[in-house]
Motif scaffolding. Sequence first.
Motif, PDB file in Angstrom:
ATOM      1  N   CYS A  54       0.764  -0.908   0.240  1.00 56.35           N
ATOM      2  CA  CYS A  54       0.239   0.051  -0.235  1.00 56.35           C
ATOM      3  C   CYS A  54       1.142   1.705   0.242  1.00 56.35           C
ATOM      4  O   CYS A  54       0.506   2.083  -0.276  1.00 56.35           O
ATOM      5  N   GLY A  55       2.293   1.367   0.183  1.00 55.87           N
ATOM      6  CA  GLY A  55       2.924   2.103  -0.115  1.00 55.87           C
ATOM      7  C   GLY A  55       3.138   2.865   1.126  1.00 55.87           C
ATOM      8  O   GLY A  55       3.627   4.593   1.303  1.00 55.87           O
ATOM      9  N   ILE A  56       2.725   2.370   2.494  1.00 55.12           N
ATOM     10  CA  ILE A  56       3.031   3.134   3.861  1.00 55.12           C
ATOM     11  C   ILE A  56       4.357   3.173   4.308  1.00 55.12           C
ATOM     12  O   ILE A  56       4.794   4.242   4.918  1.00 55.12           O
ATOM     13  N   THR A  57       5.415   1.778   3.779  1.00 58.20           N
ATOM     14  CA  THR A  57       6.406   2.121   3.736  1.00 58.20           C
ATOM     15  C   THR A  57       7.167   1.679   2.444  1.00 58.20           C
ATOM     16  O   THR A  57       6.919   1.403   1.827  1.00 58.20           O
ATOM     17  N   ALA A  58       8.863   1.449   2.608  1.00 55.66           N
ATOM     18  CA  ALA A  58       9.839   1.333   1.024  1.00 55.66           C
ATOM     19  C   ALA A  58      10.226   0.180   1.906  1.00 55.66           C
ATOM     20  O   ALA A  58      10.192  -0.314   2.417  1.00 55.66           O
ATOM     21  N   TRP A  59      10.556  -0.378   1.092  1.00 53.08           N
ATOM     22  CA  TRP A  59      11.560  -1.985   1.074  1.00 53.08           C
ATOM     23  C   TRP A  59      12.957  -1.859   1.599  1.00 53.08           C
ATOM     24  O   TRP A  59      12.832  -2.102   2.491  1.00 53.08           O
ATOM     25  N   ALA A  60      13.066  -0.856   1.539  1.00 48.74           N
ATOM     26  CA  ALA A  60      14.860  -1.035   2.032  1.00 48.74           C
ATOM     27  C   ALA A  60      14.421  -0.096   3.367  1.00 48.74           C
ATOM     28  O   ALA A  60      14.955   0.419   4.360  1.00 48.74           O
ATOM     29  N   GLU A  61      13.281   0.635   4.236  1.00 49.65           N
ATOM     30  CA  GLU A  61      13.158   0.962   5.122  1.00 49.65           C
ATOM     31  C   GLU A  61      12.691  -0.676   5.794  1.00 49.65           C
ATOM     32  O   GLU A  61      12.843  -0.637   7.029  1.00 49.65           O
ATOM     33  N   GLU A  62      11.654  -1.581   5.566  1.00 44.07           N
ATOM     34  CA  GLU A  62      11.588  -2.751   6.297  1.00 44.07           C
ATOM     35  C   GLU A  62      13.110  -3.622   5.984  1.00 44.07           C
ATOM     36  O   GLU A  62      12.852  -3.988   6.892  1.00 44.07           O
ATOM     37  N   LYS A  63      13.203  -3.123   4.759  1.00 48.43           N
ATOM     38  CA  LYS A  63      14.125  -4.050   4.902  1.00 48.43           C
ATOM     39  C   LYS A  63      16.080  -3.743   5.880  1.00 48.43           C
ATOM     40  O   LYS A  63      16.287  -5.255   6.831  1.00 48.43           O
ATOM     41  N   GLU A  64      15.696  -2.506   6.796  1.00 47.55           N
ATOM     42  CA  GLU A  64      16.607  -2.195   7.012  1.00 47.55           C
ATOM     43  C   GLU A  64      15.900  -2.360   8.804  1.00 47.55           C
ATOM     44  O   GLU A  64      17.451  -2.391   9.195  1.00 47.55           O
ATOM     45  N   ALA A  65      15.141  -2.732   9.083  1.00 46.47           N
ATOM     46  CA  ALA A  65      14.923  -2.953  10.187  1.00 46.47           C
ATOM     47  C   ALA A  65      14.068  -4.141  10.630  1.00 46.47           C
ATOM     48  O   ALA A  65      13.895  -4.608  11.765  1.00 46.47           O
ATOM     49  N   GLY A  66      14.441  -5.176   9.476  1.00 50.36           N
ATOM     50  CA  GLY A  66      15.108  -6.848   9.604  1.00 50.36           C
ATOM     51  C   GLY A  66      13.613  -7.186   9.899  1.00 50.36           C
ATOM     52  O   GLY A  66      13.428  -8.554  10.175  1.00 50.36           O
ATOM     53  N   ARG A  67      12.481  -6.772   9.121  1.00 45.92           N
ATOM     54  CA  ARG A  67      11.426  -7.411   8.577  1.00 45.92           C
ATOM     55  C   ARG A  67      10.689  -8.268   7.490  1.00 45.92           C
ATOM     56  O   ARG A  67       9.638  -8.510   7.179  1.00 45.92           O
ATOM     57  N   ILE A  68      11.938  -8.103   6.329  1.00 44.64           N
ATOM     58  CA  ILE A  68      12.035  -9.098   5.576  1.00 44.64           C
ATOM     59  C   ILE A  68      12.795  -9.993   5.677  1.00 44.64           C
ATOM     60  O   ILE A  68      14.633 -10.446   5.667  1.00 44.64           O
ATOM     61  N   SER A  69      12.788 -11.060   5.060  1.00 47.86           N
ATOM     62  CA  SER A  69      13.703 -12.263   4.915  1.00 47.86           C
ATOM     63  C   SER A  69      13.341 -12.820   3.993  1.00 47.86           C
ATOM     64  O   SER A  69      12.104 -13.262   2.885  1.00 47.86           O
ATOM     65  N   ALA A  70      14.591 -12.500   3.366  1.00 46.08           N
ATOM     66  CA  ALA A  70      14.830 -12.895   1.246  1.00 46.08           C
ATOM     67  C   ALA A  70      16.083 -13.743   1.080  1.00 46.08           C
ATOM     68  O   ALA A  70      17.240 -13.318   2.571  1.00 46.08           O
ATOM     69  N   VAL A  71      15.779 -14.779   0.139  1.00 42.98           N
ATOM     70  CA  VAL A  71      17.189 -15.800   0.409  1.00 42.98           C
ATOM     71  C   VAL A  71      17.051 -15.554  -1.023  1.00 42.98           C
ATOM     72  O   VAL A  71      16.465 -15.960  -1.743  1.00 42.98           O
ATOM     73  N   GLY A  72      18.503 -15.414  -1.801  1.00 41.02           N
ATOM     74  CA  GLY A  72      18.146 -15.408  -3.180  1.00 41.02           C
ATOM     75  C   GLY A  72      18.835 -14.338  -4.227  1.00 41.02           C
ATOM     76  O   GLY A  72      19.432 -13.109  -3.098  1.00 41.02           O
ATOM     77  N   GLU A  73      19.424 -13.953  -5.268  1.00 42.75           N
ATOM     78  CA  GLU A  73      19.681 -12.969  -5.586  1.00 42.75           C
ATOM     79  C   GLU A  73      18.710 -12.192  -5.883  1.00 42.75           C
ATOM     80  O   GLU A  73      19.196 -10.633  -5.825  1.00 42.75           O
TER      81      GLU A  73
END
Length: 143
Positions: free
Chosen positions: A109-128
Amino acid sequence: MAVILEKDLPRGREALHQWYEAAQEVAAAASDPTQRLAVSPKLPRPVWAMAVRYSLFLLERRVPGPGVEVRVAPWGAVKILDGPESDPHNLTPPDVIELDPDVWLRLACGITAWAEEKEAGRISAVGERDDLSGLLPLVGPAR
């Protein structure tokens, strides 16, 4: 198996709209921009479930493919983007992204951005291919 049944698409669209509107109100009331990372509207569980399923449907429709699996437990997972598929012995593709429902919906919904959530440790991502920022948001003023 589809993340949402065709007969539930109108209900899903309405649930995502309801979540978006409620989240916008909460985000607007936040005095500190970092509080957007905690936006989690108080809505019934079925609204959350349908909002997640419908938003994953939108993502899958935008960039179909077998290369990356996006999981939003407990309500859905989709495979998107071209690329290597899972091997026959392991049904998980080489790239997997896992998010909690509140994180996913904030991003969708565009409330936050990918970089913000990633930096906050809220995204688990594996792979290229572990960055969906170019595909989000799915709804809202930017889309």
